[in-house]
Design an enzyme around this catalytic site. Structure first.
Site, PDB file in Angstrom:
ATOM      1  N   ASP A  37       0.840  -1.196   0.000  1.00  0.00           N
ATOM      2  CA  ASP A  37       0.000   0.000   0.000  1.00  0.00           C
ATOM      3  C   ASP A  37       0.870   1.239   0.000  1.00  0.00           C
ATOM      4  OD1 ASP A  37      -1.994   2.139   0.937  1.00  0.00           O
ATOM      5  OD2 ASP A  37      -3.267   0.359   0.828  1.00  0.00           O
ATOM      6  N   ILE A  38       0.413   2.288  -0.655  1.00  0.00           N
ATOM      7  CA  ILE A  38       1.194   3.508  -0.803  1.00  0.00           C
ATOM      8  C   ILE A  38       1.406   4.226   0.528  1.00  0.00           C
ATOM      9  CG2 ILE A  38      -0.837   4.926  -1.343  1.00  0.00           C
ATOM     10  CD1 ILE A  38       0.935   6.423  -3.370  1.00  0.00           C
ATOM     11  N   ASP A  75       4.454   1.970  -3.775  1.00  0.00           N
ATOM     12  CA  ASP A  75       3.620   2.610  -4.779  1.00  0.00           C
ATOM     13  C   ASP A  75       3.599   1.741  -6.024  1.00  0.00           C
ATOM     14  OD1 ASP A  75       2.490   4.311  -6.693  1.00  0.00           O
ATOM     15  OD2 ASP A  75       3.483   6.098  -5.889  1.00  0.00           O
ATOM     16  N   ASN A 102      -5.729  -4.481  -6.707  1.00  0.00           N
ATOM     17  CA  ASN A 102      -6.837  -3.747  -6.094  1.00  0.00           C
ATOM     18  C   ASN A 102      -6.553  -2.263  -5.905  1.00  0.00           C
ATOM     19  OD1 ASN A 102      -9.297  -3.492  -4.163  1.00  0.00           O
ATOM     20  ND2 ASN A 102      -7.554  -2.917  -2.863  1.00  0.00           N
ATOM     21  N   SER A 156     -14.824  -1.510 -12.178  1.00  0.00           N
ATOM     22  CA  SER A 156     -15.942  -0.702 -11.680  1.00  0.00           C
ATOM     23  C   SER A 156     -17.172  -0.942 -12.533  1.00  0.00           C
ATOM     24  CB  SER A 156     -15.576   0.784 -11.730  1.00  0.00           C
ATOM     25  OG  SER A 156     -16.701   1.606 -11.499  1.00  0.00           O
ATOM     26  N   TYR A 174     -10.392   8.131 -14.005  1.00  0.00           N
ATOM     27  CA  TYR A 174     -10.936   6.939 -13.350  1.00  0.00           C
ATOM     28  C   TYR A 174     -11.695   6.090 -14.361  1.00  0.00           C
ATOM     29  CZ  TYR A 174     -13.829   4.141 -10.162  1.00  0.00           C
ATOM     30  OH  TYR A 174     -14.456   3.106  -9.518  1.00  0.00           O
ATOM     31  N   LYS A 178     -10.625   2.371 -15.800  1.00  0.00           N
ATOM     32  CA  LYS A 178     -11.449   1.204 -15.499  1.00  0.00           C
ATOM     33  C   LYS A 178     -11.906   0.505 -16.773  1.00  0.00           C
ATOM     34  CE  LYS A 178     -11.252   1.530 -11.004  1.00  0.00           C
ATOM     35  NZ  LYS A 178     -10.524   0.528 -10.205  1.00  0.00           N
ATOM     36  N   VAL A 207     -19.088   0.509  -3.197  1.00  0.00           N
ATOM     37  CA  VAL A 207     -18.580  -0.220  -2.040  1.00  0.00           C
ATOM     38  C   VAL A 207     -18.247   0.801  -0.958  1.00  0.00           C
ATOM     39  CG1 VAL A 207     -16.873  -1.852  -1.177  1.00  0.00           C
ATOM     40  CG2 VAL A 207     -17.607  -1.977  -3.569  1.00  0.00           C
ATOM     41  N   THR A 209     -16.309   2.277   1.375  1.00  0.00           N
ATOM     42  CA  THR A 209     -14.926   2.298   1.841  1.00  0.00           C
ATOM     43  C   THR A 209     -14.510   3.745   2.083  1.00  0.00           C
ATOM     44  OG1 THR A 209     -13.901   2.555  -0.341  1.00  0.00           O
ATOM     45  CG2 THR A 209     -14.462   0.301   0.363  1.00  0.00           C
TER      46      THR A 209
END
Length: 287
Positions: A37-38, A75, A102, A156, A174, A178, A207, A209
């Site tokens: 994870d970044i 990253d 992910n 997505s 985005y 996707k 979702v 989050t």
């Protein structure tokens, strides 16, 4: 006996949200986890992103299940970071079976979109190129092992319904990324099938989050009613929980999904295929 006993999963974006949920469910099913994870803020993303504390918490939660996790700050735009995580994980666990690409951002801006150009670049670099980097570095490992494997890419529901633009580079980036992930998945699924390595994309409705459960996204929703008009679920639900997504991932990577490859799997509460007769339930959360 768990469905993933003896397996090792590499998960990007593992510190929180869907990534954390996947790590915990897979651990409960017997897998050890390599998490990347970044753990930093991307400048074009307004809401707070993950931190080292988030990643450490995910590691602790996995360890509470009795499984092990190697958590690495890195990253996906930087291949050296991915390689370092894989090397640490392979040194610890000795193998790799599952890859969950992910990691992603939703760099939606507010008018006048001062960072549109940077948001476009960041969105493509992380959502698309970061996924490509992940595939490039993990596929050879799975091929060399000669024991098959499974790769799932987070896409997505935006790729299955009408979309529009608000001239914001983060949203455009985005959506473009996707859509592109579907083509990337098809290419790798075709190449890796002979090695019994399966590749699929997951296309969820919203979702819940931290990516979208924040004040900035709520303001953005209010400012973009035309864009949001396409985010309507046919089923009477606003969004799914991360564990709902994780259950689908578990199905895809387990023996239950052993004949599924090259597929765009939509789990979207009817958003992309069924007109919401009662006006629908508008999403306030979207991965």
């Amino acid at each position: 006996m768990g469905q993933l006993d003896g397996k090792v999963a590499f998960i990007t974006g593992a510190a929180r949200g869907q990534g954390r949920s996947h790590a915990l469910l897979f651990a409960e099913e017997g897998a050890d986890i390599i998490g990347l994870d970044i753990c930093e803020q991307v400048e074009s993303v307004v809401p707070p992103m993950s931190t080292q504390d988030d990643l450490d918490e995910t590691v602790a939660l996995v360890e509470k299940t009795g499984r092990r996790m190697v958590g690495v700050k890195g990253d996906t735009r930087n291949r050296a970071d991915i390689q370092r995580a894989l090397e640490q994980g392979l040194a610890e666990f000795g193998r790799l079976d599952i890859v969950l690409a992910n990691a992603g951002i939703f760099a939606a801006g507010l008018k006048p979109y001062a960072q549109s150009e940077q948001a476009w670049k960041d969105s493509l670099d992380i959502n698309l190129t970061g996924t490509w980097n992940t595939l490039q570095l993990t596929a050879p490992i799975l091929v060399d092992q000669g024991q098959g494997g499974s790769i799932v890419i987070t896409s997505s529901s935006a790729t299955g319904r009408w979309i529009t633009t608000n001239y914001d580079g983060g949203v455009d980036g985005y959506n473009a990324a996707k859509y592109a992930l579907g083509g990337l998945m098809t290419a790798y699924a075709g190449k890796l099938a002979e090695h019994n390595i399966r590749v699929n994309t997951f296309h969820p409705t919203g979702v819940s989050t931290p990516m979208v459960a924040n004040d900035h996204f709520a303001t953005w929703v209010d400012e973009n009613p035309t864009y949001m008009a396409s985010w309507m679920n046919a089923l009477p639900v606003e969004s799914m929980q991360p564990v709902d997504a994780s259950q689908v991932f578990l199905f895809l990577v387990s023996d239950l999904g052993r004949y599924i490859t090259g597929q765009e799997l939509f789990v979207d509460a009817g958003q992309t295929t069924i007109p919401p007769l009662g006006g629908g339930t508008q999403l306030n959360h979207q991965h």
